[in-house]
Design an enzyme around this catalytic site. Structure first.
Site: not given
Ligand code: ADP
Ligand code: TRP
Length: 335
Positions: A117, A197, A200
């Site tokens: 992060k 990937k 957000k």
């Molecule tokens: P972001 O990357 O958008 O901030 P988060 O980290 O809040 O998403 O993700 C919350 C959950 O969604 C996690 O458990 C993560 O494993 C799953 N997740 C997020 N993005 C993906 C992706 N591109 N493919 C598979 N799982 C995902």
């Protein structure tokens, strides 16, 4: 001590940090929804955790209610599952502090998620640094047995297990139960419209509740290579196909693969298929969301009820810990 005959407590948390996307759905939410039928499920909205990256009160409040609506619309059943806001259980912060006093700084310094992060540009504040301690408190305060999470959360669950064992050892009792992680069998990482990937942080998402022109524009902009329409194409190296296969039935999948390989099927065609698959897949959830958003009291009441149940459970776990740690309490939680 684990009681093998007791109904398992399943717990997971979701950060309310904006709109949910397809990666969140296939990587986490779908499994949360399946798990609600497999035991005593506790799902909460991790609003304190979101503060580590979002410091805007109006947005945080809105996202908190939005995510409750999203989960309800996607099929979470509040009769079956205790759904609540993290901030409605103050005992979590109390336990987090106590756990923090048992946490070596070096343990947090090894935090992969913290480093990721910060590398993405988030402010390295103390909340972000000690995020796993708060997550441990979330898990341990309900004597959770199973924590369904994505693979990226594995380290945080290991930290929870370690901290539970430390507290039990140092204060001499079985105050906290050691939880098991259930790492959801992740579909391969869901790609975003730029092929990285979906996240957000990369601004490349297709959101679950996108519809109409917005959805169409995003789907049409998924990157592809420049193989001409008439030539055969490899579905397995195509981001559009990677998304299609998440939604399509087996037979539909086979049909689309065959079209890719036969030639005469362009990426524009594939994107149209994807668009209609997404529309069909989430049609019911969209309708439900629309209806529910007209009844904000329903969502508030559900969170209030869920919070009450979660607090009661948390208080049972917290009482003996206060006593063992010598933390006095001159009032009753109910007065
Ligand atoms: P972001 O990357 O958008 O901030 P988060 O980290 O809040 O998403 O993700 C919350 C959950 O969604 C996690 O458990 C993560 O494993 C799953 N997740 C997020 N993005 C993906 C992706 N591109 N493919 C598979 N799982 C995902
Ligand atoms: N860290 C989790 C995520 O980013 C959210 C979360 C907070 C959580 N507390 C939790 C998940 C407790 C499982 C259990 O997705």
């Amino acid at each position: 001590m684990k009681n093998k005959t007791k109904t398992k407590t399943i717990l997971s948390g979701i950060q309310p940090s904006g709109r949910l996307h397809l990666g969140n759905y296939f990587g986490a939410i779908r499994q949360h929804l399946d798990f609600q039928w497999k035991g005593d499920a506790f799902y909460f909205i991790a609003n304190y955790h979101s503060m580590t990256s979002l410091q805007d009160g109006k947005k945080l409040e809105k996202y908190t209610y939005d995510i409750a609506l999203d989960y309800l619309a996607l099929g979470m059943n509040p009769e079956k599952c205790t759904f609540f806001a993290q901030s409605d259980v103050p005992q979590v912060l109390e336990l987090a502090w106590i756990l923090g006093t048992l946490t070596p700084v070096s343990m947090m310094e090894k935090g992969v998620s913290y480093k990721d992060k910060v590398a993405l540009g988030l402010q390295p504040n103390i909340g972000l640094f000690t995020y796993p301690v708060l997550q441990a408190a979330d898990i341990l305060i309900y004597h959770s047995d199973i924590v369904p999470v994505g693979a990226d959360q594995k380290q945080n669950i290991e930290i929870s297990r370690d901290l539970a064992a430390r507290l039990n050892r140092i204060f001499g009792g079985e105050f906290l139960q050691i939880p098991d992680a259930y790492i959801v069998k992740s579909v391969a990482t869901v790609p975003g419209i730029d092929g990285r990937k979906m996240s957000k942080s990369y601004n490349n998402t297709i959101d679950i509740f996108d519809s109409g022109k917005v959805l169409k524009k995003k789907v049409m902009s998924v990157v592809t290579n420049s193989t001409p329409l008439e030539e055969p194409k490899d579905p397995d190296s195509c981001h559009v196909y990677a998304l299609i296969r998440l939604f399509a039935s087996e037979s539909k999948n086979a049909e689309i693969r065959q079209k890719y390989q036969a030639g005469g099927f362009g990426y524009g065609h594939a994107k149209k298929e994807l668009l209609s698959l997404i529309d069909d897949y989430f049609a019911e959830a969209r309708d439900r969301r629309e209806t529910l958003s007209g009844d904000p009291d329903f969502v508030r009441d559900m969170l209030r009820e869920g919070g009450k149940k979660a607090r009661e459970r948390a208080e049972v776990v917290m009482g003996p810990i206060r006593e063992a740690t010598g933390i006095i309490r001159s009032f009753s939680i109910n007065s």
